[in-house]
Design a protein around this motif. Structure first.
Motif, PDB file in Angstrom:
ATOM      1  N   TYR A  77       0.933  -1.125   0.019  1.00  0.00           N
ATOM      2  CA  TYR A  77      -0.062  -0.136   0.053  1.00  0.00           C
ATOM      3  C   TYR A  77       0.891   1.023   0.088  1.00  0.00           C
ATOM      4  N   SER A  78       0.781   1.855  -1.023  1.00  0.00           N
ATOM      5  CA  SER A  78       1.924   2.934  -1.455  1.00  0.00           C
ATOM      6  C   SER A  78       1.196   4.229  -1.308  1.00  0.00           C
ATOM      7  N   ALA A  79       2.067   5.321  -1.074  1.00  0.00           N
ATOM      8  CA  ALA A  79       1.871   6.773  -1.069  1.00  0.00           C
ATOM      9  C   ALA A  79       2.470   7.597  -1.685  1.00  0.00           C
ATOM     10  N   LEU A  80       1.981   9.003  -2.336  1.00  0.00           N
ATOM     11  CA  LEU A  80       2.904   9.852  -2.944  1.00  0.00           C
ATOM     12  C   LEU A  80       3.179  10.995  -2.091  1.00  0.00           C
ATOM     13  N   THR A  81       4.523  10.933  -2.131  1.00  0.00           N
ATOM     14  CA  THR A  81       5.185  11.984  -1.094  1.00  0.00           C
ATOM     15  C   THR A  81       6.222  12.881  -2.183  1.00  0.00           C
ATOM     16  N   PRO A  82       5.622  13.971  -2.368  1.00  0.00           N
ATOM     17  CA  PRO A  82       6.460  14.803  -3.260  1.00  0.00           C
ATOM     18  C   PRO A  82       7.572  15.342  -2.594  1.00  0.00           C
ATOM     19  N   ASN A  83       7.544  15.531  -1.298  1.00  0.00           N
ATOM     20  CA  ASN A  83       8.784  16.037  -0.481  1.00  0.00           C
ATOM     21  C   ASN A  83       9.012  15.471   0.875  1.00  0.00           C
ATOM     22  N   LEU A  84       9.960  16.176   1.341  1.00  0.00           N
ATOM     23  CA  LEU A  84      10.495  15.717   2.623  1.00  0.00           C
ATOM     24  C   LEU A  84       9.505  15.611   3.771  1.00  0.00           C
ATOM     25  N   CYS A  93       2.502   7.834   9.594  1.00  0.00           N
ATOM     26  CA  CYS A  93       1.569   7.078   9.382  1.00  0.00           C
ATOM     27  C   CYS A  93       1.644   5.659   8.878  1.00  0.00           C
ATOM     28  N   GLY A  94       2.768   5.169   8.779  1.00  0.00           N
ATOM     29  CA  GLY A  94       3.087   3.923   8.583  1.00  0.00           C
ATOM     30  C   GLY A  94       3.188   3.448   7.172  1.00  0.00           C
ATOM     31  N   VAL A  95       3.596   4.526   6.141  1.00  0.00           N
ATOM     32  CA  VAL A  95       3.747   4.133   4.764  1.00  0.00           C
ATOM     33  C   VAL A  95       5.068   3.339   4.623  1.00  0.00           C
ATOM     34  N   GLU A  96       4.812   2.196   3.845  1.00  0.00           N
ATOM     35  CA  GLU A  96       5.798   1.153   3.517  1.00  0.00           C
ATOM     36  C   GLU A  96       6.588   1.175   1.980  1.00  0.00           C
ATOM     37  N   GLU A  97       5.971   2.163   1.074  1.00  0.00           N
ATOM     38  CA  GLU A  97       6.471   2.350  -0.044  1.00  0.00           C
ATOM     39  C   GLU A  97       5.810   3.892  -0.374  1.00  0.00           C
ATOM     40  N   VAL A  98       6.795   4.625  -1.040  1.00  0.00           N
ATOM     41  CA  VAL A  98       6.225   5.861  -1.463  1.00  0.00           C
ATOM     42  C   VAL A  98       6.703   6.386  -2.916  1.00  0.00           C
ATOM     43  N   ALA A  99       6.180   7.301  -3.416  1.00  0.00           N
ATOM     44  CA  ALA A  99       6.427   7.607  -4.687  1.00  0.00           C
ATOM     45  C   ALA A  99       6.686   9.018  -4.748  1.00  0.00           C
ATOM     46  N   VAL A 100       7.668   9.508  -5.821  1.00  0.00           N
ATOM     47  CA  VAL A 100       7.897  10.941  -6.278  1.00  0.00           C
ATOM     48  C   VAL A 100       7.557  10.963  -7.615  1.00  0.00           C
ATOM     49  N   PHE A 101       7.239  12.401  -8.008  1.00  0.00           N
ATOM     50  CA  PHE A 101       6.952  12.346  -9.364  1.00  0.00           C
ATOM     51  C   PHE A 101       7.483  13.670  -9.978  1.00  0.00           C
ATOM     52  N   GLY A 102       8.258  13.701 -11.159  1.00  0.00           N
ATOM     53  CA  GLY A 102       8.735  14.615 -11.955  1.00  0.00           C
ATOM     54  C   GLY A 102       8.225  14.722 -13.542  1.00  0.00           C
ATOM     55  N   ALA A 103       8.814  15.485 -14.076  1.00  0.00           N
ATOM     56  CA  ALA A 103       8.183  15.623 -15.449  1.00  0.00           C
ATOM     57  C   ALA A 103       9.184  15.576 -16.733  1.00  0.00           C
TER      58      ALA A 103
END
Length: 299
Positions: A77-84, A93-103
């Motif tokens: 179960y992942s979540a978007l985390t664009p910055n620190l 909140c217990g995230v185990e995988e995150v994502a960042v997004f560029g263009a």
């Protein structure tokens, strides 16, 4: 190249699909959506986004979602985390995988995250470092890989450059997003050829929107190239606030139907998935954009 034997579906409906909905969706509905998707056999669900609630009010309950969901064994179960700041909130909140997004488009980067591509990549470095320190995997997204609402055509070499930077920074996987859905199969193949020169094929994912009705054709084309990870959204939920008229993600049901027909394993129960699409679109008062979902519901 032969098709992959199995494909991992990354379900982005709870995040990418719901984030632009104008009416607030209660946390219980989001949690039930995630639970139903898991029960259908989906093992990778993007559940929330740790961004400012001022910019994305629909994701204001991100912590309640991440702490309230039932974690199935073997599921991510992942979540978007664009910055620190977003990452730190996610970790609490217990995230185990995150994502960042560029263009891959300078203009889109400026409009979307108010900085240049180079600046966006610099912002991700501390996120990757902190995530690595606490053993949290980071996925990288690249937007506008097959076209930009402001710049038009995007050179595959530019996409490859941004993708390589994310991969070398430590992203375990790079998801290539056709944000406005203008790509066609030949262009999609050329894109994969360019990016896979720098990144192993098994570290790439396809995230194709269906604005011009090309998403399934484009996915078929990149499956032929060896792509084995596909992002999709149940009932085709979602769009892009920066791309006028963009109808949103390819529907998970349509992707699974195609993969089933190709004899490619997904581990997903299509009927349960289609029922989930029918349920969530009725719950939020949206049309079901999955052709397969609508056809199965009519039986």
């Amino acid at each position: 190249m032969p098709f992959p034997k199995a494909v991992r579906l990354v379900e982005v409906g709870p995040r990418d699909g719901l984030q632009n909905e104008p009416e607030p969706i209660d946390t219980a509905t989001k949690l039930e959506l995630i639970e139903r998707l898991g029960a259908a056999g989906i093992r990778h669900i993007e559940a929330a986004s740790f961004v400012s609630s001022r910019w994305v009010p629909q994701m204001a309950d991100h912590c309640e979602v991440m702490t309230g969901l039932t974690r199935h064994p073997g599921a991510t179960y992942s979540a978007l985390t664009p910055n620190l700041k977003g990452l730190e909130a996610g970790l609490e909140c217990g995230v185990e995988e995150v994502a960042v997004f560029g263009a891959a488009s300078e203009a889109f980067s400026q409009k979307n995250i108010n900085c240049s591509i180079a600046e966006s990549l610099q912002r991700f470095e501390p996120v990757l470092e902190r995530a690595k320190a606490v053993n949290v995997r980071v996925r990288g997204y690249v937007s506008c890989v097959l076209g930009c609402p402001y710049e038009g055509e995007i050179a595959p070499a530019k996409v490859a450059e941004v993708s390589k930077a994310l991969y070398e920074m430590g992203c375990f996987e790079v998801s290539l997003g056709d944000t406005i859905g203008t790509g066609t199969p030949f262009k999609a193949k050329r894109l994969i050829e360019a990016v896979s020169r720098d990144i192993p094929m098994d570290k790439l994912a396809a995230h194709f929107h269906d604005t011009y009705g090309q998403a399934l054709a484009n996915l078929y084309a990149v499956l032929e190239e060896g792509i084995a990870v596909i992002d999709s959204s149940v009932a085709g939920l979602g769009g892009c606030p920066y791309a006028k008229g963009a109808s949103g993600n390819v529907a998970s049901e349509d992707v699974v139907y195609m993969l089933d027909g190709l004899g490619i394993e997904t581990g997903i129960d299509l009927n349960k998935l289609a029922d989930t699409g029918t349920w969530i679109t009725q719950a939020i008062g949206r049309p079901n954009r999955s052709k397969v979902g609508v056809a199965l519901a009519a039986k």
